[in-house]
Design a protein around this motif. Structure first.
Motif, PDB file in Angstrom:
ATOM      1  N   ARG A  81      38.334 -88.213 -21.487  1.00  0.00           N
ATOM      2  CA  ARG A  81      38.128 -88.046 -22.934  1.00  0.00           C
ATOM      3  C   ARG A  81      37.838 -86.588 -23.285  1.00  0.00           C
ATOM      4  N   GLU A  82      37.074 -85.911 -22.426  1.00  0.00           N
ATOM      5  CA  GLU A  82      36.746 -84.514 -22.695  1.00  0.00           C
ATOM      6  C   GLU A  82      37.997 -83.642 -22.617  1.00  0.00           C
ATOM      7  N   ARG A  83      38.867 -83.893 -21.643  1.00  0.00           N
ATOM      8  CA  ARG A  83      40.118 -83.130 -21.576  1.00  0.00           C
ATOM      9  C   ARG A  83      40.960 -83.393 -22.823  1.00  0.00           C
ATOM     10  N   GLU A  84      40.994 -84.642 -23.252  1.00  0.00           N
ATOM     11  CA  GLU A  84      41.768 -84.982 -24.442  1.00  0.00           C
ATOM     12  C   GLU A  84      41.181 -84.283 -25.677  1.00  0.00           C
ATOM     13  N   ARG A  85      39.861 -84.253 -25.770  1.00  0.00           N
ATOM     14  CA  ARG A  85      39.200 -83.604 -26.909  1.00  0.00           C
ATOM     15  C   ARG A  85      39.536 -82.121 -26.973  1.00  0.00           C
ATOM     16  N   LEU A  86      39.681 -81.498 -25.807  1.00  0.00           N
ATOM     17  CA  LEU A  86      39.980 -80.074 -25.739  1.00  0.00           C
ATOM     18  C   LEU A  86      41.473 -79.783 -25.883  1.00  0.00           C
ATOM     19  N   GLY A  87      42.274 -80.841 -26.062  1.00  0.00           N
ATOM     20  CA  GLY A  87      43.710 -80.645 -26.219  1.00  0.00           C
ATOM     21  C   GLY A  87      44.431 -80.347 -24.930  1.00  0.00           C
ATOM     22  N   LYS A  88      43.836 -80.717 -23.801  1.00  0.00           N
ATOM     23  CA  LYS A  88      44.454 -80.485 -22.502  1.00  0.00           C
ATOM     24  C   LYS A  88      45.209 -81.733 -22.048  1.00  0.00           C
ATOM     25  N   PRO A  89      46.203 -81.588 -21.177  1.00  0.00           N
ATOM     26  CA  PRO A  89      46.802 -82.770 -20.548  1.00  0.00           C
ATOM     27  C   PRO A  89      45.722 -83.556 -19.813  1.00  0.00           C
ATOM     28  N   LEU A  90      45.919 -84.859 -19.686  1.00  0.00           N
ATOM     29  CA  LEU A  90      44.890 -85.673 -19.033  1.00  0.00           C
ATOM     30  C   LEU A  90      44.658 -85.249 -17.589  1.00  0.00           C
ATOM     31  N   GLN A  91      45.699 -84.744 -16.929  1.00  0.00           N
ATOM     32  CA  GLN A  91      45.569 -84.316 -15.544  1.00  0.00           C
ATOM     33  C   GLN A  91      45.921 -82.839 -15.414  1.00  0.00           C
ATOM     34  N   PRO A  92      45.117 -82.075 -14.672  1.00  0.00           N
ATOM     35  CA  PRO A  92      45.508 -80.697 -14.377  1.00  0.00           C
ATOM     36  C   PRO A  92      46.709 -80.679 -13.437  1.00  0.00           C
ATOM     37  N   VAL A  93      47.403 -79.565 -13.406  1.00  0.00           N
ATOM     38  CA  VAL A  93      48.540 -79.410 -12.500  1.00  0.00           C
ATOM     39  C   VAL A  93      48.030 -79.333 -11.061  1.00  0.00           C
ATOM     40  N   GLN A  94      48.628 -80.110 -10.179  1.00  0.00           N
ATOM     41  CA  GLN A  94      48.275 -80.110  -8.765  1.00  0.00           C
ATOM     42  C   GLN A  94      49.301 -79.253  -8.022  1.00  0.00           C
ATOM     43  N   ILE A  95      48.828 -78.158  -7.401  1.00  0.00           N
ATOM     44  CA  ILE A  95      49.728 -77.153  -6.837  1.00  0.00           C
ATOM     45  C   ILE A  95      49.583 -77.126  -5.321  1.00  0.00           C
ATOM     46  N   ALA A  96      50.600 -77.627  -4.637  1.00  0.00           N
ATOM     47  CA  ALA A  96      50.645 -77.560  -3.179  1.00  0.00           C
ATOM     48  C   ALA A  96      51.158 -76.190  -2.772  1.00  0.00           C
ATOM     49  N   CYS A  97      50.506 -75.576  -1.792  1.00  0.00           N
ATOM     50  CA  CYS A  97      50.850 -74.214  -1.368  1.00  0.00           C
ATOM     51  C   CYS A  97      51.274 -74.240   0.091  1.00  0.00           C
ATOM     52  N   SER A  98      52.488 -73.779   0.362  1.00  0.00           N
ATOM     53  CA  SER A  98      53.003 -73.842   1.730  1.00  0.00           C
ATOM     54  C   SER A  98      54.121 -72.826   1.920  1.00  0.00           C
ATOM     55  N   ARG A  99      54.025 -72.021   2.968  1.00  0.00           N
ATOM     56  CA  ARG A  99      55.103 -71.082   3.281  1.00  0.00           C
ATOM     57  C   ARG A  99      56.391 -71.824   3.611  1.00  0.00           C
ATOM     58  N   SER A 100      56.285 -72.857   4.431  1.00  0.00           N
ATOM     59  CA  SER A 100      57.477 -73.574   4.903  1.00  0.00           C
ATOM     60  C   SER A 100      57.894 -74.698   3.970  1.00  0.00           C
ATOM     61  N   ALA A 101      56.960 -75.193   3.157  1.00  0.00           N
ATOM     62  CA  ALA A 101      57.188 -76.370   2.300  1.00  0.00           C
ATOM     63  C   ALA A 101      57.573 -77.588   3.121  1.00  0.00           C
ATOM     64  N   ASP A 102      57.116 -77.645   4.363  1.00  0.00           N
ATOM     65  CA  ASP A 102      57.405 -78.775   5.253  1.00  0.00           C
ATOM     66  C   ASP A 102      56.402 -79.889   4.957  1.00  0.00           C
ATOM     67  N   LEU A 103      56.706 -80.664   3.944  1.00  0.00           N
ATOM     68  CA  LEU A 103      55.839 -81.749   3.498  1.00  0.00           C
ATOM     69  C   LEU A 103      56.627 -83.048   3.533  1.00  0.00           C
ATOM     70  N   ALA A 104      56.034 -84.082   4.111  1.00  0.00           N
ATOM     71  CA  ALA A 104      56.727 -85.370   4.216  1.00  0.00           C
ATOM     72  C   ALA A 104      56.906 -85.975   2.827  1.00  0.00           C
ATOM     73  N   PRO A 105      58.125 -86.321   2.444  1.00  0.00           N
ATOM     74  CA  PRO A 105      58.354 -86.855   1.092  1.00  0.00           C
ATOM     75  C   PRO A 105      57.739 -88.226   0.870  1.00  0.00           C
ATOM     76  N   ASP A 106      57.298 -88.905   1.942  1.00  0.00           N
ATOM     77  CA  ASP A 106      56.698 -90.223   1.766  1.00  0.00           C
ATOM     78  C   ASP A 106      55.179 -90.165   1.611  1.00  0.00           C
ATOM     79  N   LEU A 107      54.604 -88.966   1.503  1.00  0.00           N
ATOM     80  CA  LEU A 107      53.168 -88.874   1.231  1.00  0.00           C
ATOM     81  C   LEU A 107      52.847 -89.563  -0.090  1.00  0.00           C
ATOM     82  N   HIS A 108      51.705 -90.234  -0.132  1.00  0.00           N
ATOM     83  CA  HIS A 108      51.308 -90.924  -1.363  1.00  0.00           C
ATOM     84  C   HIS A 108      51.156 -89.942  -2.524  1.00  0.00           C
ATOM     85  N   PHE A 109      50.893 -88.691  -2.217  1.00  0.00           N
ATOM     86  CA  PHE A 109      50.795 -87.639  -3.229  1.00  0.00           C
ATOM     87  C   PHE A 109      51.975 -87.675  -4.194  1.00  0.00           C
TER      88      PHE A 109
END
Length: 245
Positions: A81-109
């Motif tokens: 509710r506080e994020r909504e009141r401030l005019g922000k998206p309900l969720q912040p952007v989640q930023i994965a950081c990786s040189r190789s970007a070797d991330l399994a596509p089946d992660l629940h993420f």
């Protein structure tokens, strides 16, 4: 205009970055097997959620994502509710950081209802070129020598994209890179009541480390004990005089 003011115009404008870390009493963020850390309390997890809810974006390294398989979304109704009141998206952007970007596509993420970005290199971006639904945005910000991410340029790019407050939640390599850029403004450190030990157990700040004379200096803002844990809040002293910190 003074010479000092002219110099300030050329300083990179970083987001305001809060590092949020839980460690054992001997400074470890995981055990010697590097298993996902589960030793913090519900109070610490609620504290982490509050810090995430206050941010425009959340930074975490590939190792942290691989270990847990998920990120922490904002779930508490009051925080939403506080994020909504401030005019922000309900969720912040989640930023994965990786040189190789070797991330399994089946992660629940990749099934979580959060906006996902990837911060990587040119070769890492190529890995996800044909998977347009996995990440809303892929940022390739390589170093000139091609050895990894140019963090100083990357942080400026994130600020230019409207991410003015960022929570950095680990791991140690990511926090070391941010510290090297003099980009961490404050630190929340939760000391958890256990001792892990072990030369292979990771610590909160990895990388090559610093000699004592070059150590980052902290100013203690608050101390709060809670059910065996201690919540420490520090301001990180900056050499970037006049920055927007």
């Amino acid at each position: 205009m003074s010479h000092f003011a002219t110099l300030l115009e050329h300083l990179p404008q970083y987001p305001y970055i809060t590092a949020v870390i839980a460690v054992s009493a001997d400074g470890k963020i995981a055990d010697r097997e590097r298993a996902p850390a589960r030793f913090s309390s519900p109070a610490d997890r609620a504290h982490l959620e509050r810090q995430i809810a206050a941010a425009d974006g959340v930074l975490f390294g590939a190792g942290t994502l691989r270990a847990h398989g998920t990120t922490l979304p904002v779930r508490t109704p009051q925080l939403l509710r506080e994020r909504e009141r401030l005019g922000k998206p309900l969720q912040p952007v989640q930023i994965a950081c990786s040189r190789s970007a070797d991330l399994a596509p089946d992660l629940h993420f990749f099934q979580q209802p959060v906006p996902r970005w990837l911060l990587t290199t040119v070769s890492g971006a190529a890995v996800w070129r044909d998977r347009s639904t996995a990440f809303e945005r892929v940022l390739a910000v390589p170093r000139a020598d091609g050895t990894g991410i140019d963090w100083c340029r990357a942080l400026t790019a994130l600020a230019d994209l409207g991410l003015h407050r960022i929570a950095a939640i680990g791991g140690g390599e990511l926090l070391a890179e941010l510290l090297a850029c003099d980009a961490i403004a404050e630190l929340w450190l939760t000391i958890c009541p256990l001792l892990l030990g072990g030369a292979t157990a990771p610590t909160a700040i990895a990388g090559v480390g610093r000699i004592e004379a070059m150590a980052a200096q902290l100013d203690l803002l608050s101390v709060e004990p809670c059910d065996g844990e201690v919540f420490l809040h520090y301001r990180v002293r900056s050499d970037r005089d006049g920055s927007d910190r």
